[in-house]
Design an enzyme around this catalytic site. Structure first.
Site, PDB file in Angstrom:
ATOM      1  N   LEU A   1       0.872  -1.175   0.000  1.00  0.00           N
ATOM      2  CA  LEU A   1       0.000   0.000   0.000  1.00  0.00           C
ATOM      3  C   LEU A   1       0.913   1.230   0.000  1.00  0.00           C
ATOM      4  CD1 LEU A   1      -3.018   0.190  -0.107  1.00  0.00           C
ATOM      5  CD2 LEU A   1      -3.100   0.054   2.376  1.00  0.00           C
ATOM      6  N   HIS A   2       1.325   1.634  -1.208  1.00  0.00           N
ATOM      7  CA  HIS A   2       2.392   2.637  -1.330  1.00  0.00           C
ATOM      8  C   HIS A   2       2.016   4.010  -0.752  1.00  0.00           C
ATOM      9  CE1 HIS A   2       4.468  -0.078  -4.108  1.00  0.00           C
ATOM     10  NE2 HIS A   2       3.332  -0.204  -4.774  1.00  0.00           N
ATOM     11  N   ASP A   3       1.060   4.663  -1.400  1.00  0.00           N
ATOM     12  CA  ASP A   3       0.828   6.085  -1.139  1.00  0.00           C
ATOM     13  C   ASP A   3       0.322   6.421   0.268  1.00  0.00           C
ATOM     14  OD1 ASP A   3       1.721   6.560  -3.674  1.00  0.00           O
ATOM     15  OD2 ASP A   3      -0.267   6.789  -4.558  1.00  0.00           O
TER      16      ASP A   3
END
Ligand code: CA
Length: 313
Positions: free
Chosen positions: A242-244
């Site tokens: 879950l990058h951002d």
């Protein structure tokens, strides 16, 4: 303490959507002055639309959403439908937005806001290619010293690349923009793949999001399930990164992250390693530090925060 003023610059993207939701769910911590869309995961007409879909999902249709640059500074746009689906927000079925897109260009909004607000009180949160931010800095160099901090998702050191063997997507799409931003002199905090690849949505974590039971919780669970199919196949990991949301989580709870204040340069000349974030993690050069490059995350703490906050929407 009054909430921290932020502008979210974004190319939604399911993980962008979760980052935006986390911010909108945390008004005591973060005041979202505006959301500026940029071309990235999908073209601009979709990213600006997706940003508004997410605001409406959050029940915050009063949020100001602006459209920005539709192509990188010096290159053809590269998109990532293979990860995010045709719309960029594949997974849940969400209604088309009825809230307006602002008339003002995102770059003008960024410049005007930084000039209008007290110096050092506005944080920029880029979650996509850095085109809007770089164009703003180029057009209005005076804004650089007015920025409180730039907290961005992009780059990698130990994890190296995800769109090419050497480069992370956001930096790769507009390396000239990234170079401009990393040289601007404002305080920069970077959430690279080294961190985001530890923020994995396991089945257990996704169940917890779904168990919130609200439209937001269910939509987020469906979004992560969608892009998980791609990531699991690619990385063989326990779940999708879950990058951002690491960016907005950092602004709410910085203690979840650890990193080093180091020099980071962007490769713009080599075809082979274009967009590489050359991070001097081991301090082997005498180049001056220009960014706090994160390396680790308390993933359980991160998902606990995310689940608790999304439950507020
Ligand atoms: Ca993004």
């Amino acid at each position: 303490m009054s909430p921290r003023k932020i502008i979210i610059d974004t190319d939604p993207g399911q993980d962008d959507a979760v980052a935006i939701l986390l911010a909108l769910a945390s008004p005591d911590d973060l005041e979202v002055l505006g959301i500026t869309a940029v071309a990235g995961n999908v073209p601009l007409p979709l990213t600006q639309k997706n940003a508004r879909i997410v605001c409406e999902l959050a029940g915050k249709p009063e949020t100001l959403v602006f459209a920005g640059c539709d192509a990188p500074i010096a290159r053809k746009l590269v998109t990532a439908e293979h990860v995010h689906g045709k719309t960029g927000l594949d997974g849940p079925t969400l209604p088309d937005p009825t809230m307006p897109l602002q008339d003002q260009h995102a770059v003008d909004f960024i410049i005007e806001t930084l000039r209008a607000e007290e110096e050092g009180t506005v944080t920029l949160c880029p979650l996509g290619p850095l085109t809007n931010i770089a164009v703003a800095l180029k057009r209005a160099p005076d804004i650089a010293e007015r920025i409180q901090e730039i907290v961005l998702m992009g780059g990698a050191y130990f994890e190296v690349g995800n769109i090419t063997p050497a480069a992370e997507f956001n930096i790769y799409v507009d390396p000239e923009a990234a170079k401009k931003v990393f040289a601007c002199g404002a305080p920069i905090t970077v959430m690279p793949l080294d961190v985001t690849h530890k923020a994995l949505v396991t089945a257990e974590r996704n169940n917890a999001l779904r168990a919130i039971g609200t439209p937001v919780g269910i939509a987020v669970a469906e979004m992560t399930e969608f892009f998980e199919r791609f990531d699991k196949e690619k990385y063989g990991s326990a779940g999708a990164p879950l990058h951002d949301p690491c960016v907005t989580a950092y602004l709410i709870k910085p203690d979840l992250f650890t990193g080093r204040h180091i020099n980071v340069e962007i490769e713009t000349g080599s075809d082979l390693t274009l967009g590489m974030t050359v991070a001097d993690w081991w301090g082997v050069t005498d180049r001056a530090p220009n960014a706090t490059f994160m390396g680790d995350i308390d993933a359980d703490g991160f998902f606990a925060l995310l689940t608790e906050r999304l439950g507020r929407l």
